[in-house]
Design an enzyme around this catalytic site. Sequence first.
Site, PDB file in Angstrom:
ATOM      1  N   GLN A  80       1.021  -1.149  -0.120  1.00  0.00           N
ATOM      2  CA  GLN A  80       0.065   0.071  -0.043  1.00  0.00           C
ATOM      3  C   GLN A  80       1.089   1.486   0.015  1.00  0.00           C
ATOM      4  OE1 GLN A  80      -0.561  -2.483   2.141  1.00  0.00           O
ATOM      5  NE2 GLN A  80      -2.619  -3.012   2.300  1.00  0.00           N
ATOM      6  N   ASP A  85      -6.543   1.118  12.642  1.00  0.00           N
ATOM      7  CA  ASP A  85      -7.789   0.424  12.188  1.00  0.00           C
ATOM      8  C   ASP A  85      -8.779   0.392  13.329  1.00  0.00           C
ATOM      9  OD1 ASP A  85      -5.792  -0.475   9.976  1.00  0.00           O
ATOM     10  OD2 ASP A  85      -7.594  -0.926   9.174  1.00  0.00           O
ATOM     11  N   ASN A 134      -3.170  -1.367  13.632  1.00  0.00           N
ATOM     12  CA  ASN A 134      -2.711  -0.873  12.248  1.00  0.00           C
ATOM     13  C   ASN A 134      -2.127  -1.818  11.536  1.00  0.00           C
ATOM     14  OD1 ASN A 134      -3.085   1.303  10.504  1.00  0.00           O
ATOM     15  ND2 ASN A 134      -1.062   1.787  10.732  1.00  0.00           N
ATOM     16  N   LYS A 135      -1.828  -1.419  10.089  1.00  0.00           N
ATOM     17  CA  LYS A 135      -1.263  -2.432   9.328  1.00  0.00           C
ATOM     18  C   LYS A 135       0.200  -3.036   9.969  1.00  0.00           C
ATOM     19  CE  LYS A 135      -2.234  -3.247   5.885  1.00  0.00           C
ATOM     20  NZ  LYS A 135      -2.835  -4.400   5.888  1.00  0.00           N
TER      21      LYS A 135
HETATM   22  O1  MRU Z   1      -5.271  -3.479   4.719  1.00  0.00           O
HETATM   23  P1  MRU Z   1      -5.598  -2.149   4.694  1.00  0.00           P
HETATM   24  O2  MRU Z   1      -5.089  -1.576   3.546  1.00  0.00           O
HETATM   25  O3  MRU Z   1      -7.045  -1.777   4.833  1.00  0.00           O
HETATM   26  O4  MRU Z   1      -5.125  -1.508   5.713  1.00  0.00           O
HETATM   27  C1  MRU Z   1      -5.055  -0.087   6.089  1.00  0.00           C
HETATM   28  C2  MRU Z   1      -4.417   0.384   7.388  1.00  0.00           C
HETATM   29  O5  MRU Z   1      -3.844  -0.161   8.176  1.00  0.00           O
HETATM   30  C3  MRU Z   1      -4.367   1.835   7.438  1.00  0.00           C
HETATM   31  O6  MRU Z   1      -3.329   2.434   8.000  1.00  0.00           O
HETATM   32  C4  MRU Z   1      -5.448   2.251   8.318  1.00  0.00           C
HETATM   33  O7  MRU Z   1      -6.845   1.579   7.785  1.00  0.00           O
HETATM   34  C5  MRU Z   1      -5.818   3.717   8.452  1.00  0.00           C
HETATM   35  S1  MRU Z   1      -6.512   4.417   7.021  1.00  0.00           S
HETATM   36  C6  MRU Z   1      -6.761   5.959   7.275  1.00  0.00           C
END
Ligand code: MRU
Length: 339
Positions: free
Chosen positions: A189, A230, A240-241
Amino acid sequence: MVDHLPSPIEWRRGCVRLLDQRALPHSVRFVDCRTVEELCDAITTLAVRGAPALGAAGAYGVALAAHGSSSSSSVHAAAARLASARPTAVNLAWGVARSLAAYEQSGAAGALGAADEIAADDVAANEAIGRNGLSVIPDVDGGAQVLTHCNAGHLATAGYGTAIGVIRAGHDAGRVAHVWVDETRPVLQGARLTAWELHALSIPSTLVVDSAAGSLMAAGEVDLVVVGADRIAANGDVANKIGTYGLAVLAKHHDIPFVVAAPWSTVDLATPDGRSIAVETRDPDEVTEVAGQRIAPVGFRAHNPAFDVTPAALISAIVTERGVARRPLVRSLPALRPR
Ligand code: MRU
């Protein structure tokens, strides 16, 4: 619209139109979801992703179900499928629940109105996060060097971004000079989405492999780490990720502020701490393949947790549209709750 980037999600003539994030950065294309099944597929395959964008997607999904059916039980069943499409980002179930409540009150038009409101409120919240975030950017001659992980930008929200919202506001104010963009394995990402956004916004930035963070910090090249979230538990633990936790440990070791930026819709006061957050495990092929090309021996196992949990003790501040919570987060975060 807050800028020239295409809208990540909108209602278009009875469909949920998504900017297809699977295709970026190679092509800017849209996917029109006409059914809840198509939208659930778009959510699980990451055509739309990022906690606040998932909140809007869930809400529009209920509107989609309500416009396609006159039976309340089928709208409720569709809402349940949407809410469980991905488990970690609290915004998804929150957006679904809010739109479903509006459907109960005022039918399909109510659900659509709630979804539009969630999207509009999210953009306003992110702009406020950007303004509030100025207070966490260290004062550095010539501007700070900021490291970010995954994509918590325009694409991950209804617009503007959370962590990238702080970076954008900081750059506009002359406080952020340059951004280190973690590529963010396994599905990149950072390389595909954050790099695309920052390039479009003309914010000076450089892509690095995830494992470069420690040596950049040791070399004095990072003044601030800012990431999205998240789900934020009541005590300030943050999901978070995957890789976020490691960055927070590194930032602590190097005495660098580690900041989380998220709208209040990501705060889940019903979850006491990070141990009760469900972390999504995704297809091992995301680890054993890059862009459809196998990189590990055939048959070799892989483990693919999509998120990790960073303990509140490692977080310097959480920036929301309601203000900035600082340590101890267990007290300052709930104090920001709407009365
Ligand atoms: O798997 P993803 O791409 O949905 O993960 C996204 C994240 O971890 C973002 O950092 C999080 O959702 C915050 S987005 C403002």
